[in-house]
Motif scaffolding. Structure first.
Motif, PDB file in Angstrom:
ATOM      1  N   GLY A  97     130.335  89.126  86.328  1.00  0.00           N
ATOM      2  CA  GLY A  97     131.439  88.272  85.910  1.00  0.00           C
ATOM      3  C   GLY A  97     131.013  86.832  85.704  1.00  0.00           C
ATOM      4  N   LEU A  98     130.225  86.300  86.636  1.00  0.00           N
ATOM      5  CA  LEU A  98     129.782  84.912  86.493  1.00  0.00           C
ATOM      6  C   LEU A  98     128.787  84.756  85.344  1.00  0.00           C
ATOM      7  CD1 LEU A  98     129.435  83.473  90.109  1.00  0.00           C
ATOM      8  CD2 LEU A  98     131.396  83.491  88.563  1.00  0.00           C
ATOM      9  N   LYS A  99     127.957  85.762  85.113  1.00  0.00           N
ATOM     10  CA  LYS A  99     127.062  85.697  83.953  1.00  0.00           C
ATOM     11  C   LYS A  99     127.875  85.591  82.665  1.00  0.00           C
ATOM     12  CE  LYS A  99     123.099  88.236  85.852  1.00  0.00           C
ATOM     13  NZ  LYS A  99     122.323  89.505  85.793  1.00  0.00           N
ATOM     14  N   LYS A 100     128.933  86.393  82.569  1.00  0.00           N
ATOM     15  CA  LYS A 100     129.797  86.345  81.388  1.00  0.00           C
ATOM     16  C   LYS A 100     130.453  84.971  81.257  1.00  0.00           C
ATOM     17  CE  LYS A 100     132.652  89.794  80.556  1.00  0.00           C
ATOM     18  NZ  LYS A 100     133.852  90.690  80.607  1.00  0.00           N
ATOM     19  N   LEU A 101     130.949  84.445  82.364  1.00  0.00           N
ATOM     20  CA  LEU A 101     131.626  83.152  82.336  1.00  0.00           C
ATOM     21  C   LEU A 101     130.685  82.027  81.915  1.00  0.00           C
ATOM     22  CD1 LEU A 101     133.839  83.350  85.542  1.00  0.00           C
ATOM     23  CD2 LEU A 101     134.665  82.957  83.223  1.00  0.00           C
ATOM     24  N   PHE A 102     129.534  81.949  82.568  1.00  0.00           N
ATOM     25  CA  PHE A 102     128.624  80.847  82.270  1.00  0.00           C
ATOM     26  C   PHE A 102     128.054  80.943  80.859  1.00  0.00           C
ATOM     27  CE2 PHE A 102     128.206  80.305  87.002  1.00  0.00           C
ATOM     28  CZ  PHE A 102     128.633  78.984  87.035  1.00  0.00           C
ATOM     29  N   ARG A 134     126.659  69.816  86.947  1.00  0.00           N
ATOM     30  CA  ARG A 134     126.100  70.485  88.126  1.00  0.00           C
ATOM     31  C   ARG A 134     126.408  71.983  88.103  1.00  0.00           C
ATOM     32  NH1 ARG A 134     127.421  68.435  94.156  1.00  0.00           N
ATOM     33  NH2 ARG A 134     129.553  68.664  93.363  1.00  0.00           N
ATOM     34  N   TYR A 135     127.631  72.352  87.704  1.00  0.00           N
ATOM     35  CA  TYR A 135     127.936  73.782  87.589  1.00  0.00           C
ATOM     36  C   TYR A 135     126.950  74.470  86.648  1.00  0.00           C
ATOM     37  CZ  TYR A 135     132.519  73.491  89.907  1.00  0.00           C
ATOM     38  OH  TYR A 135     133.533  73.333  90.816  1.00  0.00           O
ATOM     39  N   VAL A 136     126.706  73.843  85.510  1.00  0.00           N
ATOM     40  CA  VAL A 136     125.814  74.445  84.518  1.00  0.00           C
ATOM     41  C   VAL A 136     124.386  74.523  85.056  1.00  0.00           C
ATOM     42  CG1 VAL A 136     124.797  74.168  82.230  1.00  0.00           C
ATOM     43  CG2 VAL A 136     127.241  73.739  82.568  1.00  0.00           C
ATOM     44  N   SER A 137     123.924  73.451  85.688  1.00  0.00           N
ATOM     45  CA  SER A 137     122.543  73.437  86.183  1.00  0.00           C
ATOM     46  C   SER A 137     122.345  74.395  87.357  1.00  0.00           C
ATOM     47  CB  SER A 137     122.148  72.017  86.598  1.00  0.00           C
ATOM     48  OG  SER A 137     122.899  71.587  87.718  1.00  0.00           O
ATOM     49  N   GLN A 138     123.425  74.687  88.087  1.00  0.00           N
ATOM     50  CA  GLN A 138     123.320  75.570  89.245  1.00  0.00           C
ATOM     51  C   GLN A 138     123.817  76.989  88.954  1.00  0.00           C
ATOM     52  OE1 GLN A 138     125.471  73.677  92.483  1.00  0.00           O
ATOM     53  NE2 GLN A 138     123.691  72.465  93.068  1.00  0.00           N
ATOM     54  N   GLN A 139     123.986  77.329  87.704  1.00  0.00           N
ATOM     55  CA  GLN A 139     124.582  78.628  87.399  1.00  0.00           C
ATOM     56  C   GLN A 139     123.774  79.790  87.957  1.00  0.00           C
ATOM     57  OE1 GLN A 139     124.208  79.909  83.054  1.00  0.00           O
ATOM     58  NE2 GLN A 139     123.855  77.708  82.851  1.00  0.00           N
ATOM     59  N   GLY A 172     119.028  75.886  98.605  1.00  0.00           N
ATOM     60  CA  GLY A 172     119.153  76.703  97.402  1.00  0.00           C
ATOM     61  C   GLY A 172     120.552  77.231  97.149  1.00  0.00           C
ATOM     62  N   VAL A 173     121.482  76.904  98.046  1.00  0.00           N
ATOM     63  CA  VAL A 173     122.864  77.355  97.886  1.00  0.00           C
ATOM     64  C   VAL A 173     123.602  76.389  96.958  1.00  0.00           C
ATOM     65  CG1 VAL A 173     125.056  77.747  99.076  1.00  0.00           C
ATOM     66  CG2 VAL A 173     122.907  78.463 100.136  1.00  0.00           C
ATOM     67  N   PRO A 174     124.360  76.894  95.981  1.00  0.00           N
ATOM     68  CA  PRO A 174     125.105  75.994  95.085  1.00  0.00           C
ATOM     69  C   PRO A 174     126.199  75.261  95.851  1.00  0.00           C
ATOM     70  CG  PRO A 174     125.819  78.252  94.763  1.00  0.00           C
ATOM     71  CD  PRO A 174     124.636  78.317  95.683  1.00  0.00           C
ATOM     72  N   ARG A 175     126.521  74.085  95.375  1.00  0.00           N
ATOM     73  CA  ARG A 175     127.554  73.278  96.015  1.00  0.00           C
ATOM     74  C   ARG A 175     128.507  72.728  94.959  1.00  0.00           C
ATOM     75  NH1 ARG A 175     126.400  75.396 100.326  1.00  0.00           N
ATOM     76  NH2 ARG A 175     125.229  74.411 102.022  1.00  0.00           N
ATOM     77  N   ALA A 226     136.826  78.308  90.776  1.00  0.00           N
ATOM     78  CA  ALA A 226     138.121  78.382  90.091  1.00  0.00           C
ATOM     79  C   ALA A 226     138.400  77.094  89.328  1.00  0.00           C
ATOM     80  CB  ALA A 226     139.230  78.659  91.100  1.00  0.00           C
ATOM     81  N   ASP A 227     137.995  75.958  89.895  1.00  0.00           N
ATOM     82  CA  ASP A 227     138.156  74.683  89.185  1.00  0.00           C
ATOM     83  C   ASP A 227     137.368  74.696  87.879  1.00  0.00           C
ATOM     84  OD1 ASP A 227     139.775  73.670  91.169  1.00  0.00           O
ATOM     85  OD2 ASP A 227     138.148  72.626  92.209  1.00  0.00           O
ATOM     86  N   TYR A 228     136.137  75.174  87.952  1.00  0.00           N
ATOM     87  CA  TYR A 228     135.302  75.242  86.746  1.00  0.00           C
ATOM     88  C   TYR A 228     135.954  76.142  85.694  1.00  0.00           C
ATOM     89  CZ  TYR A 228     131.350  76.333  83.696  1.00  0.00           C
ATOM     90  OH  TYR A 228     130.541  76.505  82.597  1.00  0.00           O
TER      91      TYR A 228
END
Length: 321
Positions: free
Chosen positions: A63-68, A96-101, A131-134, A166-168
């Motif tokens: 799902g996240l692969k599809k979203l990003f 940051r969302y994009v760089s940490q996808q 290494g955890v996204p924030r 969800a914000d993203y």
């Protein structure tokens, strides 16, 4: 009598911590009818929590692969626009969302496991690893701690991670998206069915929810009558509930009877006279609903026993006594 399979469906989005309970009551009711009235030929009785299924479809690696992949370009364009208009924080968060996808995709199974009580062994790494996204909600929580985070903070951080995602989603993919009561503002403010139809075509509904319902349809036995009971407890479930009924009615099966019930049906839709609803919804089940379904099977029995030449239940609105 023709066998009738019963599907009880909870559309999104309602509480994520546990299935919404109305379906359990209906399943118990139909199971008892099946036992007490074998002449009614009730077949399988299934309860499907599509709210939880949608959540797991979105918040998964696929799902996240599809979203990003579908939003990266738009996210960067929005970030550039934010920078030009002085919204530096918003621009930073989107970039940051994009760089940490890749980190989000890698960690989403662990995040959902922690929320399900299965990821205790990952909790320490989740709260401490670089290494955890924030997201900004997670960072604000960590900044407010008076000591170093430990495994006990993992559950809160995992919840905030979903809120950050969800914000993203709401900024770059589907503006109506929320973790609960998806699209509620659209349903409450809609003044015509055209607005509801537009909401039914929103990205989350089209790209994630429709495939889930199509899987349910594929699992139906087209030789049997299908009674589709769709729960609509809140205005935020109206869009998905109507889309569920619409997809079943358009699936090409001869014997599909769709019913909507629940709190929102009892209040907001009780006096609705929108003719377009009749294309997708065969009946509203008001109040507790049990009498409606009792009448349904009694009506079917009367039709078939009288050999009237048709098994079709007339469109109507049933109401409990």
């Amino acid at each position: 009598m023709t066998v009738t399979d019963v599907s009880i469906i909870q559309p999104p989005l309602v509480q994520l911590n546990t299935p919404y309970p109305s379906g359990a009551y209906l399943r118990a009711f139909f199971s008892q009818l099946k036992k007490d009235y074998p002449q009614w030929a009730i077949g399988s009785v299934r309860w499907i929590d599509c709210s939880n299924a949608l959540y797991r479809s979105i918040f998964s690696q696929a799902g996240l692969k599809k979203l990003f992949s579908s939003t990266e370009k738009k996210a960067m364009e929005k970030a550039f626009h934010y920078e030009k208009t002085g919204k530096e924080n918003e621009a930073f968060n989107l970039r940051r969302y994009v760089s940490q996808q890749e980190q989000w995709i890698r960690w989403i199974p662990a995040i959902t496991d922690i929320l399900s009580g299965k990821g205790r062994e990952l909790s320490h790494e989740f709260v401490r690893s670089p290494g955890v996204p924030r997201g900004y909600r997670m960072e604000n929580y960590l900044a407010g701690l008076s000591s170093e985070p430990d495994a006990d903070d993992a559950l809160i951080l995992a919840s905030l991670a979903l809120a950050d995602l969800a914000d993203y989603i709401s900024v770059v993919y589907d503006s109506a998206f929320e973790l609960i009561r998806y699209g509620e503002s659209a349903a409450v403010s809609a003044t015509s069915m055209e607005e509801i139809k537009a909401a039914m075509a929103a990205p989350i509904m089209n790209d994630f929810y429709t495939p889930l319902v199509q899987e349910l349809i594929a699992g139906c036995d087209s030789r049997r009558r299908q009674l589709i009971c769709v729960s609509c407890p809140f205005p935020g479930t109206v869009t998905a509930a109507l889309l569920t009924c619409k997809l079943f009615k358009e699936a090409g099966m001869d014997k599909v009877f769709t019913v909507m019930g629940g709190g929102c049906v009892n209040t907001d839709l009780r006096d609705c006279k929108e003719s377009l609803l009749a294309e997708w919804v065969d009946a509203f089940s008001f109040d507790r609903g049990y009498g409606s379904y009792w009448d349904f099977f009694r009506h079917i029995e009367t039709l078939e026993c009288s050999q009237c030449g048709t098994e079709r239940v007339p469109l109507g609105i049933y109401k409990t006594n």
